[in-house]
Design an enzyme around this catalytic site. Sequence first.
Site, PDB file in Angstrom:
ATOM      1  N   HIS A  46       0.830  -1.204   0.000  1.00  0.00           N
ATOM      2  CA  HIS A  46       0.000   0.000   0.000  1.00  0.00           C
ATOM      3  C   HIS A  46       0.866   1.256   0.000  1.00  0.00           C
ATOM      4  CE1 HIS A  46      -3.117   2.823   0.535  1.00  0.00           C
ATOM      5  NE2 HIS A  46      -3.524   2.555   1.760  1.00  0.00           N
ATOM      6  N   HIS A  94      -2.249  -0.023 -11.174  1.00  0.00           N
ATOM      7  CA  HIS A  94      -3.017   0.372  -9.999  1.00  0.00           C
ATOM      8  C   HIS A  94      -4.133  -0.636  -9.769  1.00  0.00           C
ATOM      9  CE1 HIS A  94      -5.574   2.835  -7.348  1.00  0.00           C
ATOM     10  NE2 HIS A  94      -4.453   3.461  -7.046  1.00  0.00           N
ATOM     11  N   ASP A 139       2.791   7.222  -7.173  1.00  0.00           N
ATOM     12  CA  ASP A 139       4.014   7.060  -6.389  1.00  0.00           C
ATOM     13  C   ASP A 139       5.281   7.187  -7.227  1.00  0.00           C
ATOM     14  OD1 ASP A 139       2.695   6.445  -3.893  1.00  0.00           O
ATOM     15  OD2 ASP A 139       2.163   4.525  -4.788  1.00  0.00           O
TER      16      ASP A 139
END
Length: 375
Positions: free
Chosen positions: A222, A261, A312
């Site tokens: 996560h 994702h 990210d």
Amino acid sequence: MAKIKGFKSDSTIGLRGVKAVNTALCSLSVEGMKLSYLGYPLEQLAEKSTFEEVSYLLINGELPTRNQLSGWREELISNRPLPGFIERLLEMMMPDSAPMAVLRTAVSMLGNEEPEQKNDGKKVAKRLLGVLPTILGSWYLKSQRKEIPVSEENTLAGYLLHMVTGKRPAKIERDMMNCSLILYAEHELAASTFATRVCASTLSDFHSCIVSGIGTLAGPLHGGANEAALELLGRFRNSDEARTGVLHMLENKELVMGFGHAVYKEIDPRSSIIREWAHKLCAEKKDTKLFEIAEEIERVMWDQKGLFPNLDYYTAVAYRTAGIPASLFTPIFAISRCCGWSAHILEQRASNKLVRPLANYVGPEEREYIPIDER
């Protein structure tokens, strides 16, 4: 492991695709073309707003007036100082402690020493948004034997950067961090947010709910993707090496972090926004090598696997260029997402029903107990 008799293959295992709660906070499309907070498109908020304004929106349900925003900012600033018991706690923490464990433990201690009064979650939310950057920066700089600055930064983005680097940020760094905090602030029912809502559904206290979120975000599936992305980028000295290296990784079926994702199927709408900031920051610093390596890996992943970068991936480039230690990437994510967690806790409380799903049993069929001497 062999399938146990009676096993049922179910696409909803892991709750993928299951709508578990109602929310007015965040709307997203699986194609990645739409993402909004309370109806406001994220790209508009990222371009025109501040994190303080977005935090007010999520926690209070509407954008603030100028006077409301000024008061909100002042409240967040007033909540920055560390209480003595947290200072003592941080002094006891080992320098090599996991930063997420530091945040988790400090929030738990705050819940013990400053318990929520009269179910006043908004007050706790403001306290946490104000003090968490102080907690993270104070512990980290002490662990590195560096001086803790007395910061006069009046934005949360600037204050957070000052506290974790020990240096007054440049305007472009402050603006990048403001945008990044907005992008990370909320993302519907991510695993950590779901954890906070499950905890809230039991009518537990606010701090315990936030601790649930921090503990869940600490998991590498996560919250650790930005750190893993930087580790990947750091393996290569230039774009050619990056291309060869990633092609080799794909041949060996190795995982390349920072791509794809769990919800989005085509693009992550947040990625292009932080990508632009990463590029601007690298250009400002006159050091574009890391960005060029990231671009080349992005091309390879799209050409070879049809995978897109997630939020990210280029966040790692932006944070590294701003001088933020990699070990603090996920805690910064947590500080931003504390805003979204808080909003979800308040929403769960406003229309609560205990979250209690069922499990798909895959164990043995019913059998007789065998006395121990006969086994």
